[in-house]
Write an enzyme that holds these catalytic residues in place. Structure first.
Site, short mmCIF file in Angstrom:
data_model
loop_
_atom_site.label_atom_id
_atom_site.label_comp_id
_atom_site.label_asym_id
_atom_site.label_seq_id
_atom_site.Cartn_x
_atom_site.Cartn_y
_atom_site.Cartn_z
N SER A 139 96.69 139.78 72.92
CA SER A 139 96.88 141.17 72.53
C SER A 139 98.34 141.53 72.72
CB SER A 139 96.00 142.08 73.40
OG SER A 139 96.35 143.44 73.24
N TYR A 152 92.55 145.92 81.79
CA TYR A 152 92.60 145.07 80.60
C TYR A 152 94.00 144.47 80.43
CZ TYR A 152 92.28 143.79 75.64
OH TYR A 152 92.29 143.11 74.46
N LYS A 156 94.95 140.50 80.37
CA LYS A 156 95.60 139.89 79.22
C LYS A 156 96.96 139.29 79.59
CE LYS A 156 92.69 140.34 75.82
NZ LYS A 156 92.11 139.15 75.15
N THR A 189 86.97 148.01 66.45
CA THR A 189 85.77 147.35 66.96
C THR A 189 84.88 148.38 67.67
OG1 THR A 189 86.62 146.82 69.16
CG2 THR A 189 87.17 145.29 67.37
#
Length: 334
Positions: A139, A152, A156, A189
């Protein structure tokens, strides 16, 4: 990819769902790993309808033993694994001080250690054969942290460091197993309706938003062209990462000013929306969420930057021809 065996984690929804379908359309045999059994059944139907062969394997990526058993079963039923694509993740939308330690730990276990577990299982199967490809779904947030997504972003960032370390080890041994990572932009999403959120308003991806099929095409391309260490998808990813290299401090202040509002819609958050941190969202309401979120009207169906990455040879040849023509023109004018 016809006839090749592919494992996709997080295959029940979002990018993983679109990626499984993309491999199925190539005629691949696709093992689908995720917790949500409703979504897995839907993903298996997608793969079969697209022309592939599907094997649904309910798996919690935070559980290494479960991941190892899923990998072994995929090989028993489909054959030697050629490609392993790590996509599965979870998150919490909240300021860091509002995230409980056990929640932060769970995000890390699923999003970071889930990739570690999948990669280890894939390597244990691939290294003796000295062939195979592992694709990590990265990402822009693997290189640039933003507010409200500390868990998150941390996971990542960890995946990026893990990928670089592993890649150098494989290069040192001259291994035939390839690893690459694909850094994604904001994608439409279902996660924004099922990720645990403590925001006052409904969470949304930071515009510009891309459709999950764009991400799936990138992962499919990377699986077939794994020699590049990483891919950047979307102009926003390129702009963000370049700005972070040049003026990271300025970007800190910009995100502090805009990052809260840009990640929320104008609508209040539904306090009863499902949260998939501890259990799959489809296990709560029996709903198959599919690949797309609710932002279809605002999402881009293509990435010109991805197109450029896929056609590097053509663009390079065109540039060389243009340069040669320019030099010839200059000589003729002398």
């Amino acid at each position: 990819m016809a006839g090749r065996v592919v494992v996709v984690t997080g295959a029940s929804g979002g990018i993983g769902r679109a990626t499984a379908r993309a491999f199925g359309a190539q005629g691949a045999k696709v093992a689908l790993l995720a917790r949500g059994e409703v979504g897995l059944r839907g993903a298996a139907e997608d793969v079969t309808a697209a022309g592939g062969q599907a094997l649904a394997l309910p798996t919690d990526m935070a559980d290494y033993d479960a991941v190892r058993e899923a990998g072994r079963r995929a090989e028993r039923e489909l054959g030697p694994i050629d490609v392993w694509v790590n996509v599965a993740f979870s998150s919490v939308f909240a300021e860091f001080v509002d995230i409980e330690p056990e929640e932060f730990k769970r995000v890390t276990e699923v999003t970071y250690l889930g990739f570690v577990h999948g990669t280890r299982v894939a390597l244990d199967l691939m290294l003796p054969r000295d062939r195979g490809v592992i694709v990590q779904t990265g990402s822009a947030l693997a290189k640039r942290g933003i507010p409200l997504q500390s868990a998150y972003c941390g996971a990542k960032h960890a995946i990026q460091g893990f990928h670089e370390s592993l890649r150098t080890e494989l290069l040192h041994h001259g291994s035939g197993v390839r690893v690459t990572i694909v850094h994604m932009p904001a994608v439409n999403t279902p996660q924004f309706g099922w990720v645990l959120s403590r925001l006052p308003k409904q969470a949304q991806p930071v515009p510009p938003i891309y459709q999950p099929e764009v991400a799936a095409r990138a992962l499919l391309y990377a699986a077939d062209h794994p020699k590049r260490r990483e891919y950047w998808v979307g102009g926003s990813t390129v702009a963000t990462l370049l700005a972070n290299k040049v003026v990271p401090g300025l970007l800190d202040h910009y995100l502090a000013r805009t990052g809260f509002e840009s990640q929320q819609t104008d609508q209040r958050r539904d306090p009863d929306q499902p949260a998939n941190l501890w259990r799959p969202a489809d296990g709560e309401d029996g709903r198959d969420y599919g690949a797309h979120g609710v932002f279809d009207e605002r999402s881009h169906p293509r990435s010109y930057q991805l197109w450029a990455a896929e056609h590097r040879a053509v663009l390079a040849a065109g540039a060389l021809l243009g340069l040669a023509g320019l030099r010839l023109l200059c000589r003729m004018r002398r």
